[in-house]
Write a protein that holds these residues in place. Structure first.
Motif, PDB file in Angstrom:
ATOM      1  N   ARG A  30       0.856  -1.171   0.000  1.00  0.00           N
ATOM      2  CA  ARG A  30       0.000   0.000   0.000  1.00  0.00           C
ATOM      3  C   ARG A  30       0.897   1.228   0.000  1.00  0.00           C
ATOM      4  NH1 ARG A  30      -2.299   4.117   2.480  1.00  0.00           N
ATOM      5  NH2 ARG A  30      -4.539   4.414   2.390  1.00  0.00           N
ATOM      6  N   SER A  31       0.479   2.240  -0.753  1.00  0.00           N
ATOM      7  CA  SER A  31       1.212   3.508  -0.724  1.00  0.00           C
ATOM      8  C   SER A  31       0.283   4.633  -1.134  1.00  0.00           C
ATOM      9  CB  SER A  31       2.417   3.466  -1.669  1.00  0.00           C
ATOM     10  OG  SER A  31       1.980   3.375  -3.006  1.00  0.00           O
ATOM     11  N   GLY A  32       0.708   5.860  -0.827  1.00  0.00           N
ATOM     12  CA  GLY A  32      -0.079   7.040  -1.177  1.00  0.00           C
ATOM     13  C   GLY A  32      -1.277   7.202  -0.270  1.00  0.00           C
ATOM     14  N   SER A  33      -2.060   8.257  -0.577  1.00  0.00           N
ATOM     15  CA  SER A  33      -3.267   8.516   0.206  1.00  0.00           C
ATOM     16  C   SER A  33      -4.319   9.144  -0.691  1.00  0.00           C
ATOM     17  CB  SER A  33      -2.952   9.454   1.379  1.00  0.00           C
ATOM     18  OG  SER A  33      -2.488  10.691   0.887  1.00  0.00           O
ATOM     19  N   GLY A  34      -5.516   9.204  -0.178  1.00  0.00           N
ATOM     20  CA  GLY A  34      -6.615   9.810  -0.921  1.00  0.00           C
ATOM     21  C   GLY A  34      -6.918   9.059  -2.204  1.00  0.00           C
ATOM     22  N   ARG A  38      -2.590   3.502  -3.616  1.00  0.00           N
ATOM     23  CA  ARG A  38      -2.540   2.171  -4.214  1.00  0.00           C
ATOM     24  C   ARG A  38      -2.887   1.171  -3.119  1.00  0.00           C
ATOM     25  NH1 ARG A  38       2.978   0.976  -5.747  1.00  0.00           N
ATOM     26  NH2 ARG A  38       3.183   0.082  -3.699  1.00  0.00           N
ATOM     27  N   ASN A  39      -3.803   0.281  -3.434  1.00  0.00           N
ATOM     28  CA  ASN A  39      -4.233  -0.771  -2.511  1.00  0.00           C
ATOM     29  C   ASN A  39      -4.796  -0.182  -1.206  1.00  0.00           C
ATOM     30  OD1 ASN A  39      -4.654  -3.495  -2.487  1.00  0.00           O
ATOM     31  ND2 ASN A  39      -2.624  -4.040  -1.801  1.00  0.00           N
ATOM     32  N   PRO A  40      -5.819   0.693  -1.316  1.00  0.00           N
ATOM     33  CA  PRO A  40      -6.313   1.402  -0.136  1.00  0.00           C
ATOM     34  C   PRO A  40      -6.907   0.514   0.960  1.00  0.00           C
ATOM     35  CG  PRO A  40      -7.757   1.773  -2.006  1.00  0.00           C
ATOM     36  CD  PRO A  40      -6.546   1.055  -2.520  1.00  0.00           C
ATOM     37  N   ASP A  41      -7.427  -0.668   0.618  1.00  0.00           N
ATOM     38  CA  ASP A  41      -8.016  -1.553   1.626  1.00  0.00           C
ATOM     39  C   ASP A  41      -7.052  -2.653   2.077  1.00  0.00           C
ATOM     40  OD1 ASP A  41     -10.397  -0.147   1.711  1.00  0.00           O
ATOM     41  OD2 ASP A  41     -11.388  -1.419   0.236  1.00  0.00           O
ATOM     42  N   TYR A  42      -5.758  -2.353   2.034  1.00  0.00           N
ATOM     43  CA  TYR A  42      -4.713  -3.311   2.405  1.00  0.00           C
ATOM     44  C   TYR A  42      -4.980  -3.924   3.781  1.00  0.00           C
ATOM     45  CZ  TYR A  42       0.087  -4.937   3.505  1.00  0.00           C
ATOM     46  OH  TYR A  42       1.196  -5.674   3.846  1.00  0.00           O
ATOM     47  N   MET A 100       7.356  -6.783   9.448  1.00  0.00           N
ATOM     48  CA  MET A 100       7.741  -6.448   8.075  1.00  0.00           C
ATOM     49  C   MET A 100       8.631  -5.218   8.002  1.00  0.00           C
ATOM     50  SD  MET A 100       4.303  -4.994   6.138  1.00  0.00           S
ATOM     51  CE  MET A 100       3.154  -6.223   6.689  1.00  0.00           C
ATOM     52  N   ASN A 101       8.649  -4.409   9.057  1.00  0.00           N
ATOM     53  CA  ASN A 101       9.488  -3.216   9.080  1.00  0.00           C
ATOM     54  C   ASN A 101      10.713  -3.351   9.980  1.00  0.00           C
ATOM     55  OD1 ASN A 101       8.097  -1.131   7.383  1.00  0.00           O
ATOM     56  ND2 ASN A 101       6.401  -1.806   8.665  1.00  0.00           N
ATOM     57  N   TRP A 110       3.430  -0.605   4.808  1.00  0.00           N
ATOM     58  CA  TRP A 110       2.652  -1.812   4.561  1.00  0.00           C
ATOM     59  C   TRP A 110       3.173  -2.407   3.271  1.00  0.00           C
ATOM     60  CZ3 TRP A 110      -2.997   0.109   5.800  1.00  0.00           C
ATOM     61  CH2 TRP A 110      -3.062   0.463   7.138  1.00  0.00           C
ATOM     62  N   ARG A 111       4.014  -3.392   3.388  1.00  0.00           N
ATOM     63  CA  ARG A 111       4.746  -3.967   2.257  1.00  0.00           C
ATOM     64  C   ARG A 111       4.004  -5.156   1.634  1.00  0.00           C
ATOM     65  NH1 ARG A 111       9.670  -1.472   3.072  1.00  0.00           N
ATOM     66  NH2 ARG A 111      10.053  -0.815   5.210  1.00  0.00           N
ATOM     67  N   ARG A 112       4.506  -5.588   0.467  1.00  0.00           N
ATOM     68  CA  ARG A 112       3.931  -6.768  -0.171  1.00  0.00           C
ATOM     69  C   ARG A 112       4.254  -7.986   0.691  1.00  0.00           C
ATOM     70  NH1 ARG A 112       5.958  -7.964  -6.016  1.00  0.00           N
ATOM     71  NH2 ARG A 112       7.626  -8.989  -4.889  1.00  0.00           N
ATOM     72  N   ILE A 113       3.224  -8.780   0.957  1.00  0.00           N
ATOM     73  CA  ILE A 113       3.402  -9.988   1.769  1.00  0.00           C
ATOM     74  C   ILE A 113       2.789 -11.179   1.042  1.00  0.00           C
ATOM     75  CG2 ILE A 113       3.578  -8.843   4.006  1.00  0.00           C
ATOM     76  CD1 ILE A 113       0.622  -9.475   4.482  1.00  0.00           C
ATOM     77  N   ARG A 114       3.248 -12.354   1.435  1.00  0.00           N
ATOM     78  CA  ARG A 114       2.799 -13.612   0.837  1.00  0.00           C
ATOM     79  C   ARG A 114       2.278 -14.513   1.953  1.00  0.00           C
ATOM     80  NH1 ARG A 114       4.226 -16.426  -3.823  1.00  0.00           N
ATOM     81  NH2 ARG A 114       5.483 -14.618  -4.362  1.00  0.00           N
ATOM     82  N   PHE A 115       1.051 -15.012   1.757  1.00  0.00           N
ATOM     83  CA  PHE A 115       0.486 -16.018   2.645  1.00  0.00           C
ATOM     84  C   PHE A 115       0.725 -17.368   1.990  1.00  0.00           C
ATOM     85  CE2 PHE A 115      -1.803 -12.381   4.142  1.00  0.00           C
ATOM     86  CZ  PHE A 115      -2.201 -12.658   5.441  1.00  0.00           C
ATOM     87  N   ALA A 116       1.395 -18.275   2.663  1.00  0.00           N
ATOM     88  CA  ALA A 116       1.557 -19.647   2.186  1.00  0.00           C
ATOM     89  C   ALA A 116       0.497 -20.491   2.889  1.00  0.00           C
ATOM     90  CB  ALA A 116       2.949 -20.166   2.494  1.00  0.00           C
TER      91      ALA A 116
END
Length: 175
Positions: A30-34, A38-42, A100-101, A110-116
């Motif tokens: 997720r990044s940015g605002s308003g 990008r990906n506002p409902d992360y 993640m940080n 809020w970075r890209r994550i992978r659920f296995a």
């Protein structure tokens, strides 16, 4: 990997970029605002994924999957397992963000994550995540070898015939 939609309990769809593959869900960063976010409902997507996988009885492991670390082996990118993530979903999300940080200057990215999710196909995962309040989400049940051997070509032909004339197949997700 195929993009999927995640539905909340009230039936509304989240505005989140999530992809499903065999045994894998990827939640993009997720990044940015308003209006440019990008990906506002992360956060809602991540908590919904944990809740729905728990409801389906599927254990999972979460890995960091962002570009700076994607070359590292998965075991070096592990953030947490479903067993380590207990308690309220907001607390679980905070644990993931902290993990993640770790080691970076950022404390809230809020970075890209992978659920296995071992043993789950992309279509099974998509079906679980798109289930709303009126759709029962149950553990994925596989047929035993004995039951699989009972299926004949006549059974398959009858199933195809029923689908071709518009009958419903309630145990399958939309294609």
């Amino acid at each position: 990997m195929s993009p999927i939609k995640i539905t909340q309990a009230d039936g509304s769809r989240l505005n989140a970029l999530v992809e499903a593959g065999y045994e894998t869900l990827v939640v993009h960063s997720r990044s940015g605002s308003g209006t440019t976010a990008r990906n506002p409902d992360y956060k809602l997507a991540v908590t919904a994924i944990m809740e729905k996988l728990d409801g389906a009885g599927l254990p999972f492991t979460v890995y960091l999957d962002s570009r700076p670390v994607e070359h590292l082996p998965l075991d070096q990118r592990r953030l947490a397992t479903s067993r380590q993530l207990s308690g309220p979903f907001d607390s679980r999300f905070a644990i993931l963000v902290s993990a993640m940080n770790a080691g970076s200057a950022s404390r809230g990215a809020w970075r890209r994550i992978r659920f296995a999710v071992p043993g789950a196909s992309a279509s099974e995962l998509s079906s679980i995540l798109s289930a709303g309040a009126n759709t029962a989400v149950s553990a994925i049940q596989r047929l035993s070898n004995t039951d699989q051997r009972r299926v004949t070509s006549a059974h398959i032909h009858e199933a195809v015939r029923r689908l071709a004339v518009g009958e419903d197949a309630p145990n399958f997700a939309d294609s």
